[in-house]
Design an enzyme around this catalytic site. Structure first.
Site, PDB file in Angstrom:
ATOM      1  N   GLY A   7     -17.663  30.144  56.979  1.00 17.16           N
ATOM      2  CA  GLY A   7     -18.402  29.753  55.813  1.00 17.16           C
ATOM      3  C   GLY A   7     -19.813  29.245  56.060  1.00 17.16           C
ATOM      4  N   ARG A  54      -7.522  46.516  56.760  1.00 16.88           N
ATOM      5  CA  ARG A  54      -6.433  47.046  55.947  1.00 16.88           C
ATOM      6  C   ARG A  54      -6.836  48.340  55.235  1.00 16.88           C
ATOM      7  NH1 ARG A  54      -6.792  41.675  55.134  1.00 16.88           N
ATOM      8  NH2 ARG A  54      -7.693  41.786  53.044  1.00 16.88           N
ATOM      9  N   TRP A 109     -13.278  37.426  42.847  1.00 13.32           N
ATOM     10  CA  TRP A 109     -14.097  38.124  43.835  1.00 13.32           C
ATOM     11  C   TRP A 109     -15.523  38.171  43.321  1.00 13.32           C
ATOM     12  CZ3 TRP A 109     -12.049  38.919  48.437  1.00 13.32           C
ATOM     13  CH2 TRP A 109     -10.671  39.032  48.549  1.00 13.32           C
ATOM     14  N   GLU A 140     -16.053  59.399  80.524  1.00 12.92           N
ATOM     15  CA  GLU A 140     -16.251  60.544  81.413  1.00 12.92           C
ATOM     16  C   GLU A 140     -14.913  61.147  81.848  1.00 12.92           C
ATOM     17  OE1 GLU A 140     -19.572  57.543  82.536  1.00 12.92           O
ATOM     18  OE2 GLU A 140     -17.539  57.530  81.680  1.00 12.92           O
ATOM     19  N   LEU A 174     -20.618  26.992  59.276  1.00 14.31           N
ATOM     20  CA  LEU A 174     -20.635  27.763  60.514  1.00 14.31           C
ATOM     21  C   LEU A 174     -21.844  28.689  60.549  1.00 14.31           C
ATOM     22  CD1 LEU A 174     -19.349  28.634  63.172  1.00 14.31           C
ATOM     23  CD2 LEU A 174     -17.890  30.210  61.873  1.00 14.31           C
ATOM     24  N   ARG A 219     -15.295  45.439  60.101  1.00  9.06           N
ATOM     25  CA  ARG A 219     -14.425  44.657  60.978  1.00  9.06           C
ATOM     26  C   ARG A 219     -13.838  45.513  62.098  1.00  9.06           C
ATOM     27  NH1 ARG A 219     -10.593  41.390  56.636  1.00  9.06           N
ATOM     28  NH2 ARG A 219     -12.144  39.825  55.964  1.00  9.06           N
ATOM     29  N   GLU A 228     -17.821  35.802  59.395  1.00  9.70           N
ATOM     30  CA  GLU A 228     -17.789  35.896  57.943  1.00  9.70           C
ATOM     31  C   GLU A 228     -17.902  34.523  57.271  1.00  9.70           C
ATOM     32  OE1 GLU A 228     -15.188  38.719  56.083  1.00  9.70           O
ATOM     33  OE2 GLU A 228     -14.707  39.689  57.984  1.00  9.70           O
ATOM     34  N   SER A 244     -13.906  31.874  44.573  1.00 12.19           N
ATOM     35  CA  SER A 244     -14.754  32.870  45.232  1.00 12.19           C
ATOM     36  C   SER A 244     -14.228  34.292  45.127  1.00 12.19           C
ATOM     37  CB  SER A 244     -14.907  32.500  46.717  1.00 12.19           C
ATOM     38  OG  SER A 244     -13.641  32.505  47.365  1.00 12.19           O
ATOM     39  N   THR A 278     -13.341  27.724  55.460  1.00 15.79           N
ATOM     40  CA  THR A 278     -13.038  29.017  54.845  1.00 15.79           C
ATOM     41  C   THR A 278     -11.565  29.365  55.005  1.00 15.79           C
ATOM     42  OG1 THR A 278     -15.287  29.795  55.257  1.00 15.79           O
ATOM     43  CG2 THR A 278     -13.613  31.471  54.856  1.00 15.79           C
TER      44      THR A 278
END
Length: 365
Positions: free
Chosen positions: A297, A208, A171, A53, A300, A185, A295, A169, A197
């Site tokens: 692994g 980036r 890509w 505002e 988690l 992100r 993100e 992994s 991870t």
């Protein structure tokens, strides 16, 4: 009503520009309209101030007299580091305020609307409230439940694997999908991963190639702080915040080393032999975070899902099959009955060049 919706949609879109940059404050948008002309626009600035505002009023100048203000959240009514936005709207001569949703913060919670009405300002509420409820879900959850909104993002093969048996992994998904993740992100307060991870991928977890200056906090969950002290996270800890969520008794030398590098250490309770995911997210909420982008692994991800702490799933699926020997995207949940499996509602599917994006959500709680 259609005019109100149109301007409120703009206010909401402006508010989203502040997501990830203004925590612990909500990311609010404001549009000031005089007649049929927009005279001021604003959104919550990095660090949480100035408020939306205030920015819009400064842009509008004298054109605020008799104007309508469209605000994506109830204007604040309390004195903090700045005066109440409700009072600023009154002092500027705003004739009407249209707000999407009431603020659940006890310091506001209807008091901003009351202040406006007592000053003779016409107040309309509930315009695009559902969209506003989602946009502000993280702020509301931190206020009401003490934890942030949690999105779990997984990029996997068609058969749900995030790495081969040898842990390769990079890509699985293509460059367009990875660029989309960077854009995601940028709209979160923090990016979170598990220690496995961090060790396997040595990621930077930054945004980036998008011209973003303010970076999300990088949260690593590691009971024993078993993390590489020469990795990319360690080397950049003095430039981009690193928070390490650890168990009650971390290795003293590792703790001192990480603190010396500039990391913040956050002790968390244990659940069995692992960090208690509920205490983890509440510690992050207490630290001010409203939106967390997890993100992985797989361990988690499973712990957050098992404790019903995931509010949104974002998946990137690639047209590649890795097989049963590969690392699953989600670890063991210990389910015996399908009825106990966490379920989410499909919100969006979209092609990202050679990959598929799919978004799933649970009802806001």
């Amino acid at each position: 009503m259609e005019t109100d919706k149109r301007y409120m949609a703009l206010a909401l879109s402006l508010g989203r520009r502040g997501q990830g940059a203004c925590w612990p404050n909500p990311a609010v948008g404001c549009v000031l309209v005089q007649g049929e002309r927009i005279v001021g626009r604003g959104w919550t600035q990095p660090g949480g101030r100035p408020h939306a505002e205030t920015v819009a009023l400064a842009q509008a100048g004298d054109a605020t007299r008799g104007a309508t203000a469209y605000v994506s959240l109830e204007p604040c009514a309390h004195h903090g580091q700045t005066p109440p936005c409700a009072q600023a709207l009154i002092d500027a001569g705003i004739a009407r305020v249209v707000s999407a949703i009431e603020d659940s913060d006890p310091r506001v919670a209807g008091q901003g609307f009351a202040m406006l009405r007592e000053a003779g300002v016409s107040v309309t509420t509930g315009v695009l409230a559902d969209q506003a409820a989602f946009d502000h879900a993280g702020f509301f959850m931190k206020t009401e439940q003490g934890r942030p909104f949690v999105t779990l993002k997984l990029a996997s093969s068609f058969d749900g694997r995030i790495a081969t048996a040898t842990r390769q992994s990079k890509w699985i998904t293509g460059p367009a999908a990875r660029r989309a993740v960077h854009a995601m992100r940028a709209r979160y307060d923090a990016v979170m991963i598990g220690a496995g991870t961090a060790r396997a991928d040595d990621p930077t977890l930054t945004v980036r190639d998008l011209g973003i200056e303010r970076q999300p906090v990088r949260v690593i969950v590691s009971r024993h702080l078993e993390l590489p002290l020469m990795g990319q996270l360690a080397r950049s800890a003095s430039d981009v915040p690193v928070w390490l969520c650890h168990g009650p008794s971390p290795d003293a030398e590792r703790a001192a080393a990480w603190e010396g590098l500039g990391a913040r250490l956050i002790p968390c309770a244990l659940q069995g032999h692992h960090i208690d995911p509920s205490d983890l997210v509440h510690q992050l909420g207490q630290a001010g975070l409203t939106r967390v982008f997890c993100e992985g692994g797989s361990a988690l991800a499973a712990s957050l899902l098992a404790d019903d702490l995931v509010d949104e799933l974002i998946g990137f699926s690639a047209g590649v099959a890795i097989g049963a020997e590969g690392l699953p995207a989600i670890g063991a949940l210990g389910l015996e009955d399908l009825g106990d499996a966490p379920r989410f509602a499909l919100v969006e599917t979209r092609r990202i060049e050679g990959d598929v994006l799919h978004v799933w959500r649970r009802p806001l709680r």
